[in-house]
Design a protein around this motif. Structure first.
Motif, short mmCIF file in Angstrom:
data_model
loop_
_atom_site.label_atom_id
_atom_site.label_comp_id
_atom_site.label_asym_id
_atom_site.label_seq_id
_atom_site.Cartn_x
_atom_site.Cartn_y
_atom_site.Cartn_z
N GLN A 148 0.91 -1.10 0.09
CA GLN A 148 0.01 0.00 0.04
C GLN A 148 0.73 1.09 -0.17
OE1 GLN A 148 -2.91 0.21 3.24
NE2 GLN A 148 -2.50 2.45 3.27
N VAL A 149 0.50 2.17 -0.98
CA VAL A 149 1.33 3.25 -1.14
C VAL A 149 0.51 4.45 -1.44
CG1 VAL A 149 3.40 2.30 -1.80
CG2 VAL A 149 1.76 2.93 -3.48
N PRO A 150 0.93 5.65 -1.15
CA PRO A 150 0.02 6.93 -1.49
C PRO A 150 0.04 7.07 -2.90
CG PRO A 150 2.19 7.62 -0.64
CD PRO A 150 1.93 6.09 -0.40
N ALA A 151 -1.05 7.74 -3.35
CA ALA A 151 -1.07 7.87 -4.77
C ALA A 151 -2.28 8.97 -5.07
CB ALA A 151 -1.44 6.60 -5.82
N SER A 152 -2.55 9.30 -6.48
CA SER A 152 -3.64 10.35 -6.87
C SER A 152 -4.23 9.77 -8.21
CB SER A 152 -3.19 11.68 -6.80
OG SER A 152 -2.34 11.88 -7.97
N VAL A 153 -5.55 9.92 -8.45
CA VAL A 153 -6.02 9.87 -9.55
C VAL A 153 -6.78 11.02 -9.96
CG1 VAL A 153 -8.15 8.36 -10.44
CG2 VAL A 153 -6.52 7.38 -8.71
N ASN A 154 -6.40 11.47 -11.09
CA ASN A 154 -7.08 12.86 -11.59
C ASN A 154 -6.83 13.80 -10.37
OD1 ASN A 154 -7.37 11.31 -13.63
ND2 ASN A 154 -9.51 12.11 -14.11
N GLY A 155 -5.74 13.95 -9.65
CA GLY A 155 -5.50 14.89 -8.82
C GLY A 155 -6.37 14.66 -7.30
N GLN A 156 -6.77 13.67 -7.18
CA GLN A 156 -7.63 13.13 -5.90
C GLN A 156 -6.77 12.20 -5.18
OE1 GLN A 156 -11.52 11.63 -6.80
NE2 GLN A 156 -11.69 10.51 -4.79
N SER A 157 -6.43 12.77 -3.97
CA SER A 157 -5.40 11.68 -3.21
C SER A 157 -6.08 10.70 -2.89
CB SER A 157 -4.97 12.61 -2.07
OG SER A 157 -4.05 13.89 -2.40
N ILE A 158 -5.38 9.58 -2.84
CA ILE A 158 -6.05 8.14 -2.51
C ILE A 158 -4.84 7.39 -1.72
CG2 ILE A 158 -7.44 8.12 -4.25
CD1 ILE A 158 -5.55 5.91 -5.82
N GLU A 159 -5.10 6.29 -1.23
CA GLU A 159 -4.31 5.16 -0.76
C GLU A 159 -4.47 4.09 -1.67
OE1 GLU A 159 -1.75 4.75 1.74
OE2 GLU A 159 -1.86 7.01 1.92
#
Length: 397
Positions: free
Chosen positions: A272-283
């Motif tokens: 599990q790592v931090p990321a973003s989807v279309n600028g939306q922050s997610i794990e």
């Protein structure tokens, strides 16, 4: 996502990869893989919702068990655990049998245990941590190196389907690599449909999620600790054809950019790592045991609204759809690495009206993170690094 692996034994020499662009780690074992099943009806692009619903139920069951294993092993509640609504919580202890769940979800390949070696086909899953087999796949009494102290295991899948049995240790053999005293659980009853080509499941997540407990390491950790691999990395490269899994390093011939890594908290057990989807922050939990990308419902709806896509609900999960001629742009970013889903992977099939269904679903599977599987992995080369507790991505060569 169910794929078949045909193992190719032998080390890959450094010189054989010298012409590749970025060179990082060039020794290891190359494994050819090919795709076997989808979530669509046979011979069509139309989605088979029975398969999809079973897939979502499988994820709920798997993550519920992962959290139970984590709490047993650490004495703590997992920080990403999310309580399910009552009607879905019941499904996490099961609605769909494992024999239905497993079709089209995991990577299938050949593993062997024992002396002499007993080979069997098995599913590989970066979202779990134990090696479990059906009765008869591996017979401990036929191996001169088999041992047990009588430890038992019990793990649940789907609606009432369980695997219960005895934990053994023996020599594991995979793609020409071997390691002694590696754990394998032999179930008392069949828990996976062998007609689908697999006799069990072998997890490649971290030890904290092991149903066997902390004293029994997942098989890849046993290989690493035995010095059977030169590196604690393994790499997935999923393509329409020519797909590979690489054990014990990275194969730079498969990627065209230098891998970008994101560190993870190894104490949580997931990749599990931090990321973003279309600028939306997610794990993001990078999980080869899921076909589509499954997000917490509220977070998925936020993305759907941003994209302006219409939605519908199926068996408690939320999906978005669009005109197949105008696919939306979906961009994932991990640190400085950014990649958009291809047109082919933006959808996982069509409705009976011919609309394309987005490969991101809003489904409460009990985890406060995005489970990013095949629909993401087909777009990138993914590297799992147990030495440095990180996940890396690079563009395909």
């Amino acid at each position: 996502m169910q794929l078949k692996l045909s193992f190719v034994a032998g080390l890959i020499a450094t010189s054989a990869l010298a012409v590749a662009a970025p060179v990082e780690q060039e020794r290891g074992i190359n494994i050819e893989i090919s795709k076997r099943a989808t979530l669509t009806k046979a011979g069509t692009s139309e989605i088979d919702w029975t398969k999809v619903d079973a897939h979502m139920s499988s994820l709920r069951a798997k993550y519920a068990k992962n959290f139970a294993n984590y709490e047993k092993n650490t004495g703590k509640v997992h920080p990403q655990k999310r309580e399910l609504p009552e009607h879905l919580a019941k499904r996490a202890t099961g609605t769909v049998s494992l024999t239905d769940q497993q079709g089209g979800e995991l990577w299938t390949g050949t593993m062997a245990y024992g002396t002499p070696a007993q080979s069997f086909p098995i599913d590989f899953d970066t979202g779990s941590s134990d090696t479990l087999v059906n009765p008869g796949a591996y017979t401990p009494s036929k191996s001169s190196t088999s041992k047990t102290n009588g430890d038992q295991f019990s793990t649940a899948y789907g609606d009432g389907t369980t695997a219960q049995g005895t934990i053994y240790t023996d020599t594991v053999h995979i793609a020409g690599l071997s390691a002694a005293n590696t754990a394998i659980g032999v179930s008392n009853t069949q828990f996976i449909d062998s007609s689908e080509g697999s006799q069990g499941i072998s997890g490649m997540a971290l030890p904290q999620l092991a149903a066997f407990g902390s004293k029994y390491l997942p098989y890849f950790y046993s290989l690493k600790n035995a010095g059977a691999v030169s590196s604690g990395k393994f790499q997935f490269d999923l393509r329409t054809s020519g797909s590979t899994l690489f054990l014990g390093g990275t194969n730079s011939a498969k990627y065209s950019t230098t891998p970008i890594y994101q560190s993870l908290d190894s104490s949580q057990g997931f990749w599990q790592v931090p990321a973003s989807v279309n600028g939306q922050s997610i794990e993001s939990i990078v999980d080869t045991g899921t076909t589509i990308i499954v997000a917490p419902t509220s977070q998925a709806k936020q993305l759907f609204a941003k994209l302006g896509l219409p939605t519908f609900t199926q068996d408690g999960s939320t999906y978005a759809y669009y005109n197949c001629n105008s696919p939306p742009t979906i961009t994932f970013k991990y640190g400085s690495y950014s990649k958009s889903l291809s047109a082919a992977t933006t959808s996982f099939g069509t409705t009976n009206n011919g609309d394309c269904v987005l490969s991101i679903a809003g489904g409460d599977v009990g985890v406060n993170a995005w489970v990013t599987g095949d629909s993401w992995l087909q777009n990138t080369v993914a590297i799992f690094d147990t030495d440095n507790n990180r996940v890396g991505f690079a563009n395909k060569a």
